[in-house]
Structures are given as structure tokens and as C-alpha cells.
Design a protein around this motif. Structure first.
Motif, PDB file in Angstrom:
ATOM      1  N   LEU A  39       0.805  -1.328   0.021  1.00  0.00           N
ATOM      2  CA  LEU A  39       0.176   0.040   0.005  1.00  0.00           C
ATOM      3  C   LEU A  39       0.971   0.986  -0.045  1.00  0.00           C
ATOM      4  CD1 LEU A  39      -2.852  -0.795   2.312  1.00  0.00           C
ATOM      5  CD2 LEU A  39      -2.891  -0.732  -0.155  1.00  0.00           C
ATOM      6  N   VAL A  40       1.919   1.336   0.789  1.00  0.00           N
ATOM      7  CA  VAL A  40       2.761   2.513   0.828  1.00  0.00           C
ATOM      8  C   VAL A  40       3.542   2.661  -0.563  1.00  0.00           C
ATOM      9  CG1 VAL A  40       4.861   3.340   1.814  1.00  0.00           C
ATOM     10  CG2 VAL A  40       3.243   2.331   3.280  1.00  0.00           C
ATOM     11  N   VAL A  41       3.971   1.475  -1.015  1.00  0.00           N
ATOM     12  CA  VAL A  41       4.706   1.566  -2.528  1.00  0.00           C
ATOM     13  C   VAL A  41       3.556   2.073  -3.390  1.00  0.00           C
ATOM     14  CG1 VAL A  41       5.499   0.184  -4.317  1.00  0.00           C
ATOM     15  CG2 VAL A  41       6.551  -0.030  -2.152  1.00  0.00           C
ATOM     16  N   LEU A  42       2.478   1.633  -3.602  1.00  0.00           N
ATOM     17  CA  LEU A  42       1.491   2.105  -4.515  1.00  0.00           C
ATOM     18  C   LEU A  42       1.031   3.709  -4.226  1.00  0.00           C
ATOM     19  CD1 LEU A  42      -0.881  -0.991  -4.995  1.00  0.00           C
ATOM     20  CD2 LEU A  42       0.755  -0.063  -6.503  1.00  0.00           C
ATOM     21  N   ALA A  43       0.944   4.120  -3.080  1.00  0.00           N
ATOM     22  CA  ALA A  43       0.555   5.360  -2.813  1.00  0.00           C
ATOM     23  C   ALA A  43       1.669   6.306  -3.114  1.00  0.00           C
ATOM     24  CB  ALA A  43       0.417   5.678  -1.310  1.00  0.00           C
ATOM     25  N   VAL A  44       3.024   5.994  -3.022  1.00  0.00           N
ATOM     26  CA  VAL A  44       4.154   6.727  -3.283  1.00  0.00           C
ATOM     27  C   VAL A  44       4.188   6.704  -5.043  1.00  0.00           C
ATOM     28  CG1 VAL A  44       6.635   7.260  -3.462  1.00  0.00           C
ATOM     29  CG2 VAL A  44       5.579   6.631  -1.432  1.00  0.00           C
ATOM     30  N   TRP A  45       3.889   5.831  -5.621  1.00  0.00           N
ATOM     31  CA  TRP A  45       4.124   5.669  -7.197  1.00  0.00           C
ATOM     32  C   TRP A  45       2.921   6.525  -7.641  1.00  0.00           C
ATOM     33  CZ3 TRP A  45       0.689   4.209 -10.882  1.00  0.00           C
ATOM     34  CH2 TRP A  45       0.997   3.983 -12.124  1.00  0.00           C
ATOM     35  N   SER A  46       1.606   6.373  -7.025  1.00  0.00           N
ATOM     36  CA  SER A  46       0.447   7.294  -7.422  1.00  0.00           C
ATOM     37  C   SER A  46       0.746   8.670  -7.276  1.00  0.00           C
ATOM     38  CB  SER A  46      -0.733   6.783  -6.753  1.00  0.00           C
ATOM     39  OG  SER A  46      -1.825   7.567  -7.067  1.00  0.00           O
ATOM     40  N   ALA A  47       1.352   9.065  -6.163  1.00  0.00           N
ATOM     41  CA  ALA A  47       1.302  10.639  -6.147  1.00  0.00           C
ATOM     42  C   ALA A  47       2.145  11.033  -7.185  1.00  0.00           C
ATOM     43  CB  ALA A  47       1.726  10.660  -4.666  1.00  0.00           C
ATOM     44  N   ARG A  48       3.263  10.221  -7.389  1.00  0.00           N
ATOM     45  CA  ARG A  48       4.385  10.805  -8.459  1.00  0.00           C
ATOM     46  C   ARG A  48       4.047  10.845  -9.869  1.00  0.00           C
ATOM     47  NH1 ARG A  48      10.068   9.997  -6.150  1.00  0.00           N
ATOM     48  NH2 ARG A  48       9.726  10.442  -3.895  1.00  0.00           N
TER      49      ARG A  48
END
Length: 175
Positions: A39-48
Motif C-alpha cells: 500500500l505504501v509503495v502504490l501510494a508513493v507511485w500514484s502521487a508521483r
């Protein structure tokens, strides 16, 4: 009675809970940690990587870049003999929310050409912009609308004899 006695059945012992094997406990812990990490990796990827979904999530600088690109397309497609006067950017304060102020940008171009050629200028300028919609649909053109992307709108209209005004507006954004 014959002296035969019947004894009540002996109470059965309740089954004792079996302890969870250590391997199973570690498996659940690993699964929870793995899920949280995903979830953390997907959130960071999505934000960028995801594009903004609201105009408020974009900046005035990104709007200026889009507006400048459209100005280049319009000026390149201006009919022969037409002159273009660029009024530059007009900035106006606006409110993004009750707690945040923003800025709204408008850049105006005035295209002048021969009297009576306004409709032809509208058609030529709209042709420079893919998917621009002219109005009215039939007959001499009086204006056009173009969605330039990045929440920037371009509107052209006949503003006088031999004059077409093109306004490019950004709406309220983060300064």
C-alpha cells in the motif's frame, strides 16, 4: 429395586485450545507487513505518476506552459496578412477554498485582418487546434472553443470589424 445402581456419566473434559504453531503466527505477521508495504509503495507511485484530477492540484506555472503552447499553435496558424497583438498575462486573485488563496490567469490575443474576413480567421485559428469546436455549426463562424488540457480553455470570438479575440484562461490554481 434389585440393587442395581446406574451411575451418571462422567463429565467430559472440555477440549483445550491448541496453541497456534509459531510458523502460522509468523506467516500472518509477514502477510500483514507485506500488505502494508504494498500500500505504501502504490501510494508513493500514484502521487508521483498520476495526473492531477482537479484544477486545484495544478500550479499557475503549469497552466502558463500550456497556454504558451496554445499561443504558439494559434500564432503559427494565423492567416496571411493578419497581425497578432499579445496582451500578455492578466493575473487575478481567487479563492481555492476558505483557507487557501489562488491565482487565475488569462492571456488575450487580438488577431486583426481584413474587414469581412472574421469568419475565415475563426476557421483558420480553430484549425490550428485539434478538436476545436466552432459556432455556429452551420454558416459563417462567430467563435470557437478549445479544451487545451491541463484545465486550460481557449475561446475565440469575433470582437469587431476585422478583429478576433482569443482568450486563454486557467481558472483558479495554486500560485
Amino acid at each position: 429395586m434389585n440393587g442395581v445402581t446406574i451411575d451418571p456419566p462422567a463429565p467430559e473434559a472440555a477440549p483445550q485450545p491448541q496453541p497456534t504453531p509459531p510458523a502460522r503466527r509468523h506467516l500472518w505477521t509477514a502477510l500483514v507487513i507485506g500488505w502494508a508495504l504494498l500500500l505504501v509503495v502504490l501510494a508513493v507511485w500514484s502521487a508521483r505518476n498520476d495526473p492531477p484530477s482537479l484544477r486545484d492540484q495544478t500550479t499557475a506555472a503549469s497552466a502558463k506552459a500550456t497556454i504558451d503552447e496554445v499561443v504558439g499553435q494559434v500564432t503559427a496558424q494565423a492567416p496571411a496578412g493578419a497581425t497578432i497583438q499579445d496582451k500578455g498575462y492578466a493575473e487575478k486573485g481567487c479563492s481555492l477554498s476558505a483557507a487557501r488563496d489562488g491565482v487565475s490567469l488569462v492571456r488575450t490575443l487580438i488577431v486583426s485582418g481584413p474587414v469581412g474576413g472574421e469568419s475565415a480567421m475563426i476557421e483558420a485559428l480553430a484549425a490550428a487546434l485539434p478538436d476545436a469546436v466552432t459556432r455556429p455549426a452551420d454558416g459563417p463562424k462567430e467563435g470557437f472553443y478549445y479544451d487545451a488540457g491541463n484545465y486550460v480553455a481557449a475561446r475565440g470570438k469575433v470582437s469587431g470589424e476585422g478583429l478576433v479575440t482569443v482568450d486563454l484562461s486557467s481558472g483558479c490554481r495554486v500560485p
